[in-house]
Design a protein around this motif. Structure first.
Motif: not given
Length: 993
Positions: A616-640
């Motif tokens: 509960x305390x770390x949901x927001x932090x986890x969501x932000x991290x997940x968002x960043x990971x998704x963005x990073x992986x989407x960029x990698x996929x776009x480059x591929x």
């Protein structure tokens, strides 16, 4: 062509009056304006224009003009007047009802309101612009009204018809031709042909007329006082005829024209009369419903059948005369036997108007009021058993069958005559019992015959005059032609001389041309050799250059092929290596990414486990991290994906380069093939040049050979020319001698012609003597007739005297019986004396006359013997002189032929001389030595000797013929006989010049 209102007018221009006529009119104008133009009753268009009727008996032809919708009248065609009609102008007043043009547009046919059909050839109508064109009958003229009478004869294939149009027509049913046609002032009600076909009987309103059928006319020669005869029939033998006058039947004799019988019994008008086969009976029917059978010898009625409810119109008789067939207005066919109606066949609401039966008795034919014909089998059946044929458009008035049962004839109120062929159901014609030979005799009056004979005599005299004129003109032409031949021979001689001079000039020119030709030939040969050498050298050089170029091109080709193959191999290897590298690189990257994903998943699981409590305390932090990971992986996929796209583009570029290289290879292959084709062409050109070189060499050899042959020919011709010049000199001398010999022959021929003319004059004298002898013979024949009559009279006298002697002997014998009784003896002697004393004187006179008659008969017999001997002698002499005449004519013909043969030989000699003179022109020098050819001189001498021998033989023959002619003339003067006249068709052969 439209009438009434229209947008544009139709213009028609007359050929004579040039202004145009506007045919457009409104309905009001047509009603108000008066009718001035003739009425158009028919119109027909064709390619050049149209044809329309323009009043009674007139058709106008119009053709298109250059103007729009413009037509011009080019021709007017009229119906000609009828020369056989009483009023010829009535034919011109016929209204034309229909017109028709043939598909080829060659003929125009028209029909009129009087049932006539005319035609004309359009080509002749258009060509004869200066003359008035007239129609012609399609075949012949037809009846224009109701046909009231029909009849046939036995001896000729003739049909007679009469109509309300006042005409009687004679037709031939074998040929379908109108034989005779004549119109009368009165209307003819009935007609009958005599079985011989030479006479015709016609009933008019005032009289019954018996007429002769002449060669070109129908002429009356006997009239009978029978008014309005509606029915008349000749008997089968032709010796009688029956004529109907109301309800009375009159029988007349055809030879004496007497009224034999008057058959009375009908209470109404008699409508039909039929004779039996043997002419012993007559059957009649009338409107009173009665059918009577009369005996023509006694005039009595033998049978009768009366039916008041029926009005009979036609009757027929069976061949055995047992059955009578009658038709009337009760729509039934009745068979009557023994005064009773045996059978009655209904016609199904159609009125029968006529009935006939074949002479074989196998079929009946009936005509109906609707124009049909029914064929009914005999014996009759009660049910319907007939075949119906549609024929006429009106009620049938009369029917007849020809004597041989081959044709059925029918006439109707529509004015038509139909001729039907009678055949069996299988399609075969009826068999004839015997062949009928039709008579060919015709009637002609004596004045007409004399007139025709006179015309023939005049024509014969005219022919003779023309023959004499033609002979005279032929002689004049012969003279003219002889003069022309002489002139032409002189002209030909002059031309021959001019041609000889021209020939010499041409020879000199020819020699000059030969020299120039030889020089030119040498120059041409030298030039040809040089050109040939130059061509060979140039061609060899060109071939070497082309061969070197070909080798170089082959080397280049091989090199290019090797380089292209190496490049292709390298490119394929590079492509394969690049593909392998790329696949390995991307596979490694994928494995790394998969490992990273596995580690990330483990870390995430650990983090989840570690921070479950702190979610509960770390949901927001986890969501932000997940968002960043998704963005990073989407960029990698776009480059591929972009890298994959780049690699795909590079592969496509490589494929395009490969395709372009393949195209370049194909182009190179095409260039190689073109070079091969060019190489083959060059080889072909080289071969053709070699062939040309060989052909030129052959031509040079052939020309050398021809030059040698011509030189040899020129040498031979020079020799022949020398010989011909020698032969010409000999022939000229012989021609002169032959001309000298021909002149006396021609004089002799002229003398023979004069002798022939004298002999013809003598023949004419002999003919005249022969005619005189014919006259004397005719006089002697008349005398013989007179003597025969006197001889008959004398024989009668002798018979009378013998009868008197016979009576005297019988009386004397009776008197000798009283020799024992003197008184009776004395009385009987006195009686004999009283009877025969005066007669005895007559007998003495008759005896004296008999002596004179005997002397006269002896002298007459002596004269007859002398006449017979003279006739025999005359016949023998005529035969002998005919043979001599024929012999003389044959010899004369033989001589004429020999003269003609000699003339043809002379012409041949002249032609040979002309040929020799023309061939002589090939010689080079006129001053060559003359050498005689023994063979030709010997042949010429032989010909000269034969000609002299033939001339001598002909002279001897002419002398012999002259002696025979003189002997014949001496015999003709001494003896009392005449040479026979030559036949007019024997002609002497013409003397050809």
């Amino acid at each position: 062509m439209k009438t009434g209102r229209s947008s544009e007018p139709l213009k028609v221009k007359d050929a004579e009056t040039q202004p145009y006529l506007d045919l457009r009119q409104t309905e009001d104008e047509t009603l108000s304006a008066p009718v001035l133009m003739p009425r158009v009753t028919a119109i027909k268009a064709y390619s050049k224009g149209f044809a329309c009727s323009a009043g009674p008996g007139t058709v106008c032809l119009f053709e298109k003009t250059e103007e729009k919708d413009g037509y011009r009248q080019i021709r007017e065609i009229r119906i000609p007047p009828d020369p056989c009609s009483n009023e010829p102008s009535q034919a011109e007043q016929q209204e034309i009802t229909t017109m028709c043009i043939s598909p080829s547009e060659e003929t125009l046919a028209t029909s009129t309101d009087r049932g006539q059909i005319y035609l004309i050839a359009l080509a002749s109508a258009e060509m004869s612009k200066g003359m008035q064109a007239h129609f012609e009958f399609l075949s012949h003229s037809f009846h224009s009204g109701v046909i009231t009478g029909l009849s046939v004869c036995i001896r000729k294939p003739l049909i007679a018809t009469c109509s309300v149009d006042h005409s009687i027509r004679i037709w031939n049913y074998e040929t379908g031709v109108l034989e005779l046609y004549k119109e009368f002032q009165e209307e003819s009600y009935s007609v009958a042909l005599h079985p011989s076909g030479l006479y015709i009987l016609a009933g008019f309103s005032d009289k019954l007329r018996l007429m002769n059928l002449l060669i070109d006319d129908i002429r009356t020669f006997k009239e009978f006082t029978v008014r309005s005869c509606r029915e008349c029939v000749f008997s089968h033998g032709g010796h009688m005829f029956a004529a109907v006058n109301g309800n009375v039947i009159h029988l007349y004799s055809s030879t004496t024209f007497d009224n034999i019988l008057n058959l009375k019994g009908h209470s109404g008008k008699v409508r039909s009369v039929v004779w039996s086969a043997d002419d012993s009976r007559l059957v009649s029917c009338g409107m009173d419903g009665a059918v009577y059978e009369w005996n023509t010898l006694s005039g009595q009625r033998e049978s009768e059948s009366v039916l008041k409810s029926c009005s009979y119109t036609g009757v027929a008789l069976s061949p055995d005369t047992r059955s009578i067939f009658a038709v009337g207005n009760d729509c039934a066919l009745k068979e009557i036997q023994d005064c009773q109606v045996l059978r009655e066949v209904a016609s199904e609401d159609v009125i029968y108007t006529a009935v006939v039966m074949t002479r074989s008795g196998r079929a009946l034919f009936t005509g109906t009021s609707s124009g049909t014909i029914r064929a009914i089998k005999y014996p009759l059946l009660m049910q319907k058993d007939w075949k119906e044929y549609q024929a006429h458009s009106g009620p049938i008035t009369k029917m007849a069958i020809t004597f041989d049962d081959q044709y059925l004839l029918s006439v109707s109120e529509d004015g038509c005559l139909f001729i039907w062929k009678i055949i069996e159901q299988e399609g075969r014609g009826l068999k004839r019992d015997k062949e009928i030979c039709y008579a060919e005799e015709i009637l002609i009056t004596k004045p007409d015959l004399e007139e025709k004979n006179q015309i023939m005599l005049e024509l014969k005299t005219r022919v003779e005059e023309l023959q004499t004129e033609n002979e005279y003109q032929l002689r004049l032409k012969d003279m003219n032609y002889n003069e022309k031949i002489k002139e032409l021979t002189e002209k030909f001689i002059q031309q021959i001389e001019s041609l000889t001079t021209q020939n010499q000039e041409l020879k000199s020119e020819k020699e000059k041309q030969e020299v120039t030709h030889q020089e030119a030939l040498k120059d041409i040969i030298e030039k040809h050799a040089k050109e040939q050498h130059d061509l060979e050298s140039t061609n060899n050089q060109k071939l070497m250059l082309e061969y070197e170029k070909h080798e170089e091109l082959q080397l280049k080709l091989q090199r290019m092929q090797e380089s292209y193959e190496e490049k292709l191999h390298d490119l394929e290897d590079e492509r394969l290596h690049a593909l392998e590298d790329m696949t390995q690189f991307y596979e490694a990257k994928l494995q790394e990414k998969v490992l990273e994903l596995g580690q990330c998943q483990d870390e995430s699981q650990q983090q989840l486990r570690e921070f479950e409590e702190m979610k509960k305390q770390t949901e927001e932090d986890g969501d932000l991290e997940l968002h960043d990971i998704r963005v990073r992986y989407e960029r990698k996929l776009w480059e591929e994906k972009e890298t994959n796209l780049k690699l795909n583009g590079e592969t496509r570029v490589m494929k395009k380069k490969f395709a372009s290289l393949q195209r370049e290879i194909d182009c190179r292959d095409l260039e190689i093939e073109k070079l091969k084709v060019e190489q083959q062409k060059l080889h072909g050109i080289i071969k053709a040049l070699e062939k040309d070189i060989m052909g030129l060499k052959r031509e040079i050899q052939e020309r050398d050979e021809t030059i040698q042959d011509k030189e040899n020919r020129i040498y031979d011709l020079k020799k022949k020319n020398d010989e011909l010049e020698k032969f010409k000199f000999v022939l000229e001398y012989k021609v002169k001698e032959l001309k000298k010999q021909l002149e006396p022959r021609e004089n002799e021929v002229k003398e023979m012609k004069e002798q022939v003319h004298e002999m013809e004059a003598e023949l004419e004298q002999f003919r005249k003597k022969c005619t005189q002898l014919d006259l004397t013979i005719s006089e002697l024949k008349l005398k013989l007739k007179a003597t025969t009559k006197e001889r008959q009279k004398e024989r009668q006298r002798v018979q009378d005297v013998q009868a008197v002697l016979h009576r005297f002997k019988t009386d004397l014998h009776n008197c000798v019986g009283f020799i024992q009784e003197p008184k009776k003896l004395k009385e009987s002697i006195r009686e004999i004396y009283d009877r025969y004393v005066q007669q005895s004187d007559v007998v003495e006179i008759v005896g004296l006359d008999a002596d004179v008659q005997g002397e006269y008969s002896r002298q007459r017999e002596h004269m007859e013997r002398n006449v017979d001997s003279l006739k025999k002698r005359l016949a023998k002499d005529i035969i002998v002189h005919e043979a001599k005449n024929i012999k003389l004519m044959k010899e004369n013909v033989f001589l004429v032929k020999e003269v003609n043969d000699l003339r043809t030989e002379l012409r041949m000699m002249r032609a040979q001389i002309h040929e020799y003179e023309t061939q002589r022109g090939f010689s080079k020098n006129k001053s060559a030595t003359r050498i005689k050819s023994p063979s030709l001189d010997s042949s010429r001498l032989n010909f000269e000797g034969e000609a002299e021998r033939i001339v001598q033989l002909q002279r001897l023959e002419i002398q012999r013929l002259r002696q025979e002619v003189l002997q014949c003339q001496g015999q003709g003067q001494d003896q009392s006989f005449v040479l026979p006249s030559l036949p007019s068709n024997i002609k002497l052969p013409a003397l050809s010049t």
